[in-house]
Design a protein around this motif. Structure first.
Motif, PDB file in Angstrom:
ATOM      1  N   UNK A 147       0.786  -1.232   0.000  1.00 34.88           N
ATOM      2  CA  UNK A 147       0.000   0.000   0.000  1.00 34.88           C
ATOM      3  C   UNK A 147       0.821   1.287   0.000  1.00 34.88           C
ATOM      4  N   UNK A 148       2.124   1.155   0.063  1.00 35.98           N
ATOM      5  CA  UNK A 148       2.995   2.324   0.010  1.00 35.98           C
ATOM      6  C   UNK A 148       3.042   2.916  -1.401  1.00 35.98           C
ATOM      7  N   UNK A 149       2.751   2.086  -2.400  1.00 38.52           N
ATOM      8  CA  UNK A 149       2.904   2.504  -3.801  1.00 38.52           C
ATOM      9  C   UNK A 149       1.734   3.357  -4.285  1.00 38.52           C
ATOM     10  N   UNK A 150       1.995   4.193  -5.282  1.00 33.52           N
ATOM     11  CA  UNK A 150       0.882   4.860  -5.968  1.00 33.52           C
ATOM     12  C   UNK A 150       0.030   3.815  -6.678  1.00 33.52           C
ATOM     13  N   UNK A 151      -1.175   4.188  -7.094  1.00 36.65           N
ATOM     14  CA  UNK A 151      -2.015   3.256  -7.852  1.00 36.65           C
ATOM     15  C   UNK A 151      -1.307   2.888  -9.157  1.00 36.65           C
ATOM     16  N   UNK A 152      -1.233   1.591  -9.497  1.00 33.05           N
ATOM     17  CA  UNK A 152      -0.498   1.217 -10.702  1.00 33.05           C
ATOM     18  C   UNK A 152      -1.229   1.493 -12.002  1.00 33.05           C
ATOM     19  N   UNK A 153      -2.565   1.654 -11.934  1.00 34.60           N
ATOM     20  CA  UNK A 153      -3.347   1.782 -13.163  1.00 34.60           C
ATOM     21  C   UNK A 153      -3.490   0.423 -13.829  1.00 34.60           C
ATOM     22  N   UNK A 154      -3.792   0.415 -15.108  1.00 35.85           N
ATOM     23  CA  UNK A 154      -3.913  -0.857 -15.833  1.00 35.85           C
ATOM     24  C   UNK A 154      -2.514  -1.431 -16.067  1.00 35.85           C
ATOM     25  N   UNK A 155      -2.472  -2.690 -16.458  1.00 30.99           N
ATOM     26  CA  UNK A 155      -1.185  -3.318 -16.782  1.00 30.99           C
ATOM     27  C   UNK A 155      -0.475  -2.525 -17.887  1.00 30.99           C
ATOM     28  N   UNK A 156      -1.213  -2.118 -18.904  1.00 29.22           N
ATOM     29  CA  UNK A 156      -0.634  -1.339 -20.014  1.00 29.22           C
ATOM     30  C   UNK A 156      -0.011  -0.040 -19.506  1.00 29.22           C
ATOM     31  N   UNK A 157      -0.733   0.638 -18.619  1.00 27.83           N
ATOM     32  CA  UNK A 157      -0.239   1.909 -18.060  1.00 27.83           C
ATOM     33  C   UNK A 157       1.005   1.676 -17.201  1.00 27.83           C
ATOM     34  N   UNK A 158       0.942   0.612 -16.392  1.00 27.09           N
ATOM     35  CA  UNK A 158       2.088   0.324 -15.525  1.00 27.09           C
ATOM     36  C   UNK A 158       3.320  -0.042 -16.350  1.00 27.09           C
ATOM     37  N   UNK A 159       3.121  -0.819 -17.409  1.00 22.75           N
ATOM     38  CA  UNK A 159       4.246  -1.214 -18.253  1.00 22.75           C
ATOM     39  C   UNK A 159       4.920   0.016 -18.864  1.00 22.75           C
ATOM     40  N   UNK A 160       4.123   0.983 -19.277  1.00 21.90           N
ATOM     41  CA  UNK A 160       4.685   2.240 -19.809  1.00 21.90           C
ATOM     42  C   UNK A 160       5.538   2.942 -18.746  1.00 21.90           C
ATOM     43  N   UNK A 161       5.020   2.982 -17.521  1.00 24.81           N
ATOM     44  CA  UNK A 161       5.765   3.626 -16.419  1.00 24.81           C
ATOM     45  C   UNK A 161       7.062   2.874 -16.143  1.00 24.81           C
ATOM     46  N   UNK A 162       6.974   1.555 -16.140  1.00 26.17           N
ATOM     47  CA  UNK A 162       8.158   0.730 -15.884  1.00 26.17           C
ATOM     48  C   UNK A 162       9.234   0.992 -16.945  1.00 26.17           C
ATOM     49  N   UNK A 163       8.841   1.002 -18.200  1.00 25.44           N
ATOM     50  CA  UNK A 163       9.784   1.216 -19.299  1.00 25.44           C
ATOM     51  C   UNK A 163      10.416   2.609 -19.235  1.00 25.44           C
ATOM     52  N   UNK A 164       9.637   3.576 -18.729  1.00 26.24           N
ATOM     53  CA  UNK A 164      10.139   4.954 -18.622  1.00 26.24           C
ATOM     54  C   UNK A 164      10.899   5.204 -17.316  1.00 26.24           C
ATOM     55  N   UNK A 165      10.958   4.202 -16.440  1.00 20.85           N
ATOM     56  CA  UNK A 165      11.649   4.375 -15.159  1.00 20.85           C
ATOM     57  C   UNK A 165      10.880   5.231 -14.173  1.00 20.85           C
ATOM     58  N   UNK A 166       9.541   5.336 -14.375  1.00 24.54           N
ATOM     59  CA  UNK A 166       8.729   6.185 -13.499  1.00 24.54           C
ATOM     60  C   UNK A 166       8.014   5.355 -12.435  1.00 24.54           C
ATOM     61  N   UNK A 167       8.759   4.426 -11.866  1.00 22.96           N
ATOM     62  CA  UNK A 167       8.265   3.598 -10.759  1.00 22.96           C
ATOM     63  C   UNK A 167       9.248   3.746  -9.606  1.00 22.96           C
ATOM     64  N   UNK A 168       8.860   3.285  -8.427  1.00 19.01           N
ATOM     65  CA  UNK A 168       9.752   3.480  -7.275  1.00 19.01           C
ATOM     66  C   UNK A 168      11.096   2.768  -7.486  1.00 19.01           C
ATOM     67  N   UNK A 169      12.153   3.474  -7.181  1.00 28.03           N
ATOM     68  CA  UNK A 169      13.555   3.088  -7.363  1.00 28.03           C
ATOM     69  C   UNK A 169      14.022   3.199  -8.815  1.00 28.03           C
ATOM     70  N   UNK A 170      13.161   3.800  -9.657  1.00 23.66           N
ATOM     71  CA  UNK A 170      13.616   4.241 -10.970  1.00 23.66           C
ATOM     72  C   UNK A 170      13.731   3.160 -12.026  1.00 23.66           C
ATOM     73  N   UNK A 171      14.641   3.402 -12.948  1.00 15.52           N
ATOM     74  CA  UNK A 171      14.794   2.561 -14.133  1.00 15.52           C
ATOM     75  C   UNK A 171      15.467   1.231 -13.809  1.00 15.52           C
ATOM     76  N   UNK A 172      14.803   0.132 -14.169  1.00 15.69           N
ATOM     77  CA  UNK A 172      15.423  -1.198 -14.043  1.00 15.69           C
ATOM     78  C   UNK A 172      16.719  -1.246 -14.844  1.00 15.69           C
TER      79      UNK A 172
END
Length: 295
Positions: A147-172
């Motif tokens: 519950x610490x995380x922001x709402x992930x949105x849909x899988x498609x939206x989250x995947x975009x964030x992941x690819x852009x490094x806009x998730x907690x701890x940044x770019x994989x």
């Protein structure tokens, strides 16, 4: 406490170019000034890359395979999450400052944000990396239950964030490459999740050599058994079920979900896979680091 948690749960804050939970950002000075000790062992990962698995293995190694000793407390107290600060809880730094040596320390920080005392003290470090597609899927479900995380949105939206490094701890991509390069100059044992899945005994033996520890084969076999996914999933001191429900809701998705390689095939559409792969090639260009995305 719930209200306080909600304030810091829905927002990521930029810390030196990396998105971090706001509650960590607010206490960043205590992380930056953290004093490592020469005999500390740091376990570093990008989130959802086998952190708890390798932490449990190392705690068992440090306790000579004594399973009961490793049930003395939850994994997050045995191997404190250094940078985490939660309203109403003792911070990782505080937990570690009160621990006797030798300490096992967990971090998700990219290499450039690690407190300088680790480099100055030439601490041994284990870095565990997992293929990007499985990490993205696992992180999506973790975002929903933790519950610490922001709402992930849909899988498609989250995947975009992941690819852009806009998730907690940044770019994989930056995270795995940064630690990969750093291993050339420091005592970093770089471990691949997929190698651990494929041949855990061989990887643990390499790890023992790195840690300069001798261990009889029967103890190694015992560790392998107790650190298998099915056994750990049932172990309350390792599976995070003792964590309060307002922090982790296991009814949404269990903390230990599948623990396999190749689960991304159940989540990615063909179009998402093609877009991801094209982007991946660009971002990993020039790196000698290679992953298996199925076994």
């Amino acid at each position: 406490m719930d209200n306080k948690l909600n304030v810091c749960s829905k927002q990521l804050v930029d810390v030196h170019g990396v998105p971090i939970f706001s509650c960590i950002a607010e206490e960043w000075s205590q992380v930056e000034s953290f004093e490592a000790r020469p005999d500390d062992l740091l376990i570093s990962t990008y989130p959802k890359s086998g952190t708890t698995w390798i932490s449990e293995i190392v705690d068992l190694i440090y306790n000579n395979g004594d399973v009961e000793k490793c049930k003395r407390d939850a994994i997050f107290n045995r191997v404190p999450f250094m940078e985490l600060t939660l309203c109403g809880f003792r911070s990782g730094v505080e937990l570690l400052n009160n621990m006797k040596s030798p300490r096992l320390i967990k971090t998700h920080l990219p290499v450039q944000l690690l407190p300088s005392s680790f480099w100055k003290n030439d601490c041994k470090m284990i870095y565990m990396a997992r293929n990007a597609k499985d990490v993205a899927v696992s992180y999506y479900y973790f975002y929903q239950m933790a519950k610490l995380h922001p709402e992930p949105g849909t899988w498609e939206e989250f995947l975009d964030k992941f690819m852009a490094g806009k998730v907690s701890f940044g770019s994989w991509y930056d995270h795995v490459k940064g630690w990969w390069e750093k291993r050339k100059d420091y005592r970093i044992f770089y471990l691949l999740y997929e190698d651990m899945k494929e041949n855990p005994k061989c990887e643990i033996q390499k790890l023992l050599k790195f840690l300069e520890k001798d261990m009889p084969e029967e103890i190694v076999d015992k560790i392998l058994y107790h650190c298998s996914f099915d056994v750990m999933k049932q172990n309350p001191s390792a599976n995070y079920t003792t964590m309060e429900n307002n922090l982790m809701d296991h009814s949404v998705s269990p903390f230990m979900r599948k623990g396999i390689t190749g689960d991304w095939k159940n989540q990615f559409t063909v179009a998402q896979y093609e877009r991801f792969e094209e982007d991946y090639v660009k971002k990993m260009k020039g790196s000698t680091l290679q992953f298996q995305s199925e076994i």
